[in-house]
Design a protein around this motif. Structure first.
Motif, PDB file in Angstrom:
ATOM      1  N   ARG A  21       0.605  -1.353  -0.086  1.00  0.00           N
ATOM      2  CA  ARG A  21       0.032  -0.042  -0.028  1.00  0.00           C
ATOM      3  C   ARG A  21       0.781   1.242   0.052  1.00  0.00           C
ATOM      4  NH1 ARG A  21      -4.439   1.921   4.454  1.00  0.00           N
ATOM      5  NH2 ARG A  21      -5.094   3.661   3.410  1.00  0.00           N
ATOM      6  N   PRO A  22       1.850   1.526   0.838  1.00  0.00           N
ATOM      7  CA  PRO A  22       2.716   2.669   0.741  1.00  0.00           C
ATOM      8  C   PRO A  22       3.233   3.175  -0.789  1.00  0.00           C
ATOM      9  CG  PRO A  22       3.451   1.311   2.623  1.00  0.00           C
ATOM     10  CD  PRO A  22       2.417   0.507   1.713  1.00  0.00           C
ATOM     11  N   TYR A  23       3.416   2.072  -1.584  1.00  0.00           N
ATOM     12  CA  TYR A  23       3.749   2.470  -3.087  1.00  0.00           C
ATOM     13  C   TYR A  23       2.756   2.495  -3.714  1.00  0.00           C
ATOM     14  CZ  TYR A  23       8.409   0.648  -1.192  1.00  0.00           C
ATOM     15  OH  TYR A  23       9.578   0.334  -0.498  1.00  0.00           O
ATOM     16  N   ILE A  24       1.637   1.992  -3.704  1.00  0.00           N
ATOM     17  CA  ILE A  24       0.238   2.203  -4.464  1.00  0.00           C
ATOM     18  C   ILE A  24      -0.381   3.493  -3.954  1.00  0.00           C
ATOM     19  CG2 ILE A  24      -1.907   1.339  -5.176  1.00  0.00           C
ATOM     20  CD1 ILE A  24      -0.759  -1.515  -4.865  1.00  0.00           C
ATOM     21  N   TRP A  25      -0.533   3.717  -2.980  1.00  0.00           N
ATOM     22  CA  TRP A  25      -1.398   4.799  -2.414  1.00  0.00           C
ATOM     23  C   TRP A  25      -0.940   6.100  -3.098  1.00  0.00           C
ATOM     24  CZ3 TRP A  25      -5.834   4.173  -0.154  1.00  0.00           C
ATOM     25  CH2 TRP A  25      -6.365   5.536   0.364  1.00  0.00           C
ATOM     26  N   PRO A  26       0.524   6.570  -3.192  1.00  0.00           N
ATOM     27  CA  PRO A  26       0.810   7.918  -3.853  1.00  0.00           C
ATOM     28  C   PRO A  26       0.369   7.830  -5.180  1.00  0.00           C
ATOM     29  CG  PRO A  26       2.565   7.060  -2.429  1.00  0.00           C
ATOM     30  CD  PRO A  26       1.425   6.148  -2.264  1.00  0.00           C
ATOM     31  N   MET A  27       0.391   6.842  -6.018  1.00  0.00           N
ATOM     32  CA  MET A  27       0.154   6.808  -7.188  1.00  0.00           C
ATOM     33  C   MET A  27      -1.385   6.813  -7.571  1.00  0.00           C
ATOM     34  SD  MET A  27       2.733   3.972  -8.954  1.00  0.00           S
ATOM     35  CE  MET A  27       2.172   2.465  -7.644  1.00  0.00           C
ATOM     36  N   LEU A  28      -2.201   6.442  -6.551  1.00  0.00           N
ATOM     37  CA  LEU A  28      -3.884   6.436  -6.901  1.00  0.00           C
ATOM     38  C   LEU A  28      -4.084   8.187  -6.449  1.00  0.00           C
ATOM     39  CD1 LEU A  28      -4.777   3.270  -5.069  1.00  0.00           C
ATOM     40  CD2 LEU A  28      -4.586   3.974  -7.519  1.00  0.00           C
ATOM     41  N   GLN A  29      -3.307   8.816  -5.428  1.00  0.00           N
ATOM     42  CA  GLN A  29      -3.613  10.058  -5.097  1.00  0.00           C
ATOM     43  C   GLN A  29      -3.068  11.043  -6.222  1.00  0.00           C
ATOM     44  OE1 GLN A  29      -1.685  10.706  -1.441  1.00  0.00           O
ATOM     45  NE2 GLN A  29      -3.326  10.258  -0.225  1.00  0.00           N
ATOM     46  N   LYS A  30      -2.335  10.637  -7.033  1.00  0.00           N
ATOM     47  CA  LYS A  30      -1.709  11.524  -7.999  1.00  0.00           C
ATOM     48  C   LYS A  30      -2.689  11.578  -9.489  1.00  0.00           C
ATOM     49  CE  LYS A  30       3.144  11.527  -7.190  1.00  0.00           C
ATOM     50  NZ  LYS A  30       4.603  11.215  -7.713  1.00  0.00           N
ATOM     51  N   VAL A  31      -3.327  10.209  -9.549  1.00  0.00           N
ATOM     52  CA  VAL A  31      -4.372  10.052 -10.602  1.00  0.00           C
ATOM     53  C   VAL A  31      -5.639  10.462 -10.166  1.00  0.00           C
ATOM     54  CG1 VAL A  31      -5.482   8.188 -11.836  1.00  0.00           C
ATOM     55  CG2 VAL A  31      -3.091   7.896 -11.310  1.00  0.00           C
ATOM     56  N   GLY A  32      -5.974  10.706  -8.826  1.00  0.00           N
ATOM     57  CA  GLY A  32      -7.334  11.464  -8.466  1.00  0.00           C
ATOM     58  C   GLY A  32      -8.145  10.271  -8.191  1.00  0.00           C
ATOM     59  N   LEU A  33      -7.646   9.136  -8.100  1.00  0.00           N
ATOM     60  CA  LEU A  33      -8.706   7.901  -7.693  1.00  0.00           C
ATOM     61  C   LEU A  33      -9.013   7.855  -6.147  1.00  0.00           C
ATOM     62  CD1 LEU A  33      -7.473   4.972 -10.030  1.00  0.00           C
ATOM     63  CD2 LEU A  33      -9.453   6.433 -10.302  1.00  0.00           C
ATOM     64  N   VAL A  34      -8.014   8.502  -5.378  1.00  0.00           N
ATOM     65  CA  VAL A  34      -8.124   8.560  -3.839  1.00  0.00           C
ATOM     66  C   VAL A  34      -8.024   9.810  -3.522  1.00  0.00           C
ATOM     67  CG1 VAL A  34      -7.458   7.641  -1.834  1.00  0.00           C
ATOM     68  CG2 VAL A  34      -7.204   6.230  -3.689  1.00  0.00           C
ATOM     69  N   ALA A  35      -8.823  10.164  -2.720  1.00  0.00           N
ATOM     70  CA  ALA A  35      -8.888  11.727  -1.854  1.00  0.00           C
ATOM     71  C   ALA A  35      -7.748  11.649  -0.912  1.00  0.00           C
ATOM     72  CB  ALA A  35     -10.263  12.176  -1.576  1.00  0.00           C
ATOM     73  N   PRO A  36      -7.025  12.585  -0.501  1.00  0.00           N
ATOM     74  CA  PRO A  36      -6.052  12.617   0.539  1.00  0.00           C
ATOM     75  C   PRO A  36      -7.003  12.498   1.695  1.00  0.00           C
ATOM     76  CG  PRO A  36      -6.436  14.928  -0.685  1.00  0.00           C
ATOM     77  CD  PRO A  36      -7.039  14.114  -1.359  1.00  0.00           C
ATOM     78  N   PRO A  37      -6.308  12.300   2.917  1.00  0.00           N
ATOM     79  CA  PRO A  37      -6.910  12.062   4.161  1.00  0.00           C
ATOM     80  C   PRO A  37      -7.087  13.511   4.691  1.00  0.00           C
ATOM     81  CG  PRO A  37      -4.545  11.531   4.267  1.00  0.00           C
ATOM     82  CD  PRO A  37      -4.760  11.952   2.798  1.00  0.00           C
ATOM     83  N   PRO A  38      -8.337  13.772   5.380  1.00  0.00           N
ATOM     84  CA  PRO A  38      -8.606  15.082   6.089  1.00  0.00           C
ATOM     85  C   PRO A  38      -7.611  15.608   7.193  1.00  0.00           C
ATOM     86  CG  PRO A  38     -10.103  13.415   6.907  1.00  0.00           C
ATOM     87  CD  PRO A  38      -9.385  12.603   5.780  1.00  0.00           C
ATOM     88  N   GLU A  39      -7.248  16.629   7.275  1.00  0.00           N
ATOM     89  CA  GLU A  39      -6.364  17.182   8.251  1.00  0.00           C
ATOM     90  C   GLU A  39      -7.286  17.594   9.319  1.00  0.00           C
ATOM     91  OE1 GLU A  39      -3.691  19.843   6.884  1.00  0.00           O
ATOM     92  OE2 GLU A  39      -2.950  18.621   4.881  1.00  0.00           O
ATOM     93  N   TYR A  40      -6.882  17.211  10.752  1.00  0.00           N
ATOM     94  CA  TYR A  40      -7.582  17.435  11.636  1.00  0.00           C
ATOM     95  C   TYR A  40      -6.785  18.458  12.539  1.00  0.00           C
ATOM     96  CZ  TYR A  40     -10.970  13.864  10.709  1.00  0.00           C
ATOM     97  OH  TYR A  40     -11.791  13.210  10.202  1.00  0.00           O
ATOM     98  N   GLU A  41      -7.571  19.538  13.321  1.00  0.00           N
ATOM     99  CA  GLU A  41      -6.866  20.327  14.315  1.00  0.00           C
ATOM    100  C   GLU A  41      -7.328  20.190  15.603  1.00  0.00           C
ATOM    101  OE1 GLU A  41      -6.155  25.046  14.650  1.00  0.00           O
ATOM    102  OE2 GLU A  41      -7.557  24.372  13.145  1.00  0.00           O
ATOM    103  N   LYS A  42      -6.622  20.337  16.819  1.00  0.00           N
ATOM    104  CA  LYS A  42      -6.927  19.933  18.174  1.00  0.00           C
ATOM    105  C   LYS A  42      -7.510  21.389  18.790  1.00  0.00           C
ATOM    106  CE  LYS A  42      -5.542  18.622  22.627  1.00  0.00           C
ATOM    107  NZ  LYS A  42      -4.532  18.060  23.573  1.00  0.00           N
TER     108      LYS A  42
END
Length: 77
Positions: A21-42
């Motif tokens: 998954r660490p190798y596939i996930w960035p490629m899927l994000q570049k293509v736009g198939l997977v949205a980036p994870p949301p950023e949270y604030e405390k």
């Protein structure tokens, strides 16, 4: 036969999440198939801390400021 899937499936999932998954996930994000994870604030208010999405944290703090300002103006009346 029941124990074979109970052992093999978790091992395959571990291998996938740890090594593949660490190798596939960035490629899927570049293509736009997977949205980036949301950023949270405390955000801590009145002794209660919670995690809020960053875009909502700004609106929540401004709503709180508006609420406090309106409460102060009502006190003056």
């Amino acid at each position: 036969m029941v124990c074979v899937p109970c052992i093999i499936i978790p091992v395959l999932l571990y291998i996938f999440h740890r090594f593949i998954r660490p190798y596939i996930w960035p490629m899927l994000q570049k293509v736009g198939l997977v949205a980036p994870p949301p950023e949270y604030e405390k955000v801590c208010e009145n002794g209660v801390c919670r995690l809020v999405k960053k875009d909502k944290a700004v609106s929540n703090s401004s709503e709180t400021a508006n609420h406090l300002a309106s409460a102060d103006s009502k006190k003056d009346d």
